[in-house]
Design an enzyme around this catalytic site. Structure first.
Site, PDB file in Angstrom:
ATOM      1  N   ARG A 102      34.672  37.177  42.932  1.00 59.66           N
ATOM      2  CA  ARG A 102      33.710  38.268  43.142  1.00 59.66           C
ATOM      3  C   ARG A 102      33.016  38.139  44.496  1.00 59.66           C
ATOM      4  NH1 ARG A 102      36.752  38.589  39.805  1.00 59.66           N
ATOM      5  NH2 ARG A 102      36.469  39.040  37.605  1.00 59.66           N
ATOM      6  N   CYS A 154      30.513  44.537  34.755  1.00 55.69           N
ATOM      7  CA  CYS A 154      29.781  43.299  34.495  1.00 55.69           C
ATOM      8  C   CYS A 154      28.612  43.164  35.476  1.00 55.69           C
ATOM      9  CB  CYS A 154      30.699  42.089  34.619  1.00 55.69           C
ATOM     10  SG  CYS A 154      31.865  41.914  33.263  1.00 55.69           S
ATOM     11  N   GLU A 224      26.701  40.405  40.114  1.00 49.41           N
ATOM     12  CA  GLU A 224      28.062  40.771  40.518  1.00 49.41           C
ATOM     13  C   GLU A 224      28.052  42.114  41.233  1.00 49.41           C
ATOM     14  OE1 GLU A 224      32.285  41.633  38.242  1.00 49.41           O
ATOM     15  OE2 GLU A 224      31.113  39.871  37.684  1.00 49.41           O
TER      16      GLU A 224
END
Length: 229
Positions: A102, A154, A224
């Site tokens: 990420r 997420c 994220e």
């Protein structure tokens, strides 16, 4: 003040330079990631089928190196055209970007940037196999994640060796609500807008969740999603 608008574009455009058995194509950053996954499925191109069900655009997925079930955007990325406030649009080849879990960065660029266009390289596979991988990923997500709800995917990155969703669940944040914002009762690592949710409500929940996980488990949760103010 500069105004930037990403093109949604149409279908990906085939590009030269791919080795045998592979295909290169360019995609505008504003194209929905789901549309790209569907296009690859129709053409038997393997590489991101597991990302079926992830919300957002191609540009955002590249900038955050989105991933799912062992796949990520960096694994099929051959270059990007990125926009920065200082330099405008510039091409960055594989030797000028770096990616990890990420995480995505451009050589010589600090601060804000946008992915205007991306150059991908995919392997050719049987259409049935590619579609099956996408179908399996989507069914698994439907059973465990609120993919039909208004979320940005997420919320937090998984700490090393841990699950952000599990930590949030143990800290009592599954289903925690403030105004129109709520940590999903289905999966605690998704922040859902239930209608009329405001940014101050979202950030209040985020701050409370981070503090609870930090104090109880010693983990520092990192977003994220990217916040642009």
């Amino acid at each position: 003040m500069k105004r930037v608008s990403l093109r949604r574009g149409g279908d990906p455009e085939i590009a030269p330079g791919a080795p045998q058995g592979r295909v290169r194509f360019a995609v505008w950053g504003g194209l929905g990631l789901g549309r790209l996954v569907a296009w690859c499925n129709r053409h038997g191109l393997a590489g991101i089928s597991g990302m079926a069900g992830i919300p957002g655009t191609v540009g955002g997925a590249v900038a955050g190196n989105a991933g799912s079930y062992g796949r990520d955007m960096a694994g099929v990325l051959a270059g990007v055209w990125a926009w920065t406030p200082k330099g405008g649009v510039e091409f960055f080849g594989p030797d000028r970007f770096a990616a990890g879990y990420r995480r995505f960065s451009l050589a010589g660029v600090t601060g804000f940037f946008m992915i205007a266009r991306a150059l991908f390289e995919f392997s050719v596979a049987a259409e049935t196999d590619v579609r099956q991988e996408a179908r399996a990923a989507l069914e698994k997500k439907k059973a465990t994640q609120p993919i039909a709800a208004a979320t940005a995917g997420c919320l937090f990155k998984n700490p090393p060796g841990e699950s952000a969703g599990r930590l949030l669940d143990l800290a009592g944040f599954r289903g925690r609500r403030l105004g129109g914002m709520e940590f999903s009762a289905m999966h605690a690592n998704f922040l859902v807008n239930r209608g009329g949710g405001a940014s101050d409500e979202a950030f209040a929940l985020i701050d409370a969740a981070r503090e609870a996980v930090r104090s109880r488990f010693g983990h520092e949760l990192e977003l994220e999603v990217r916040v642009v103010s």
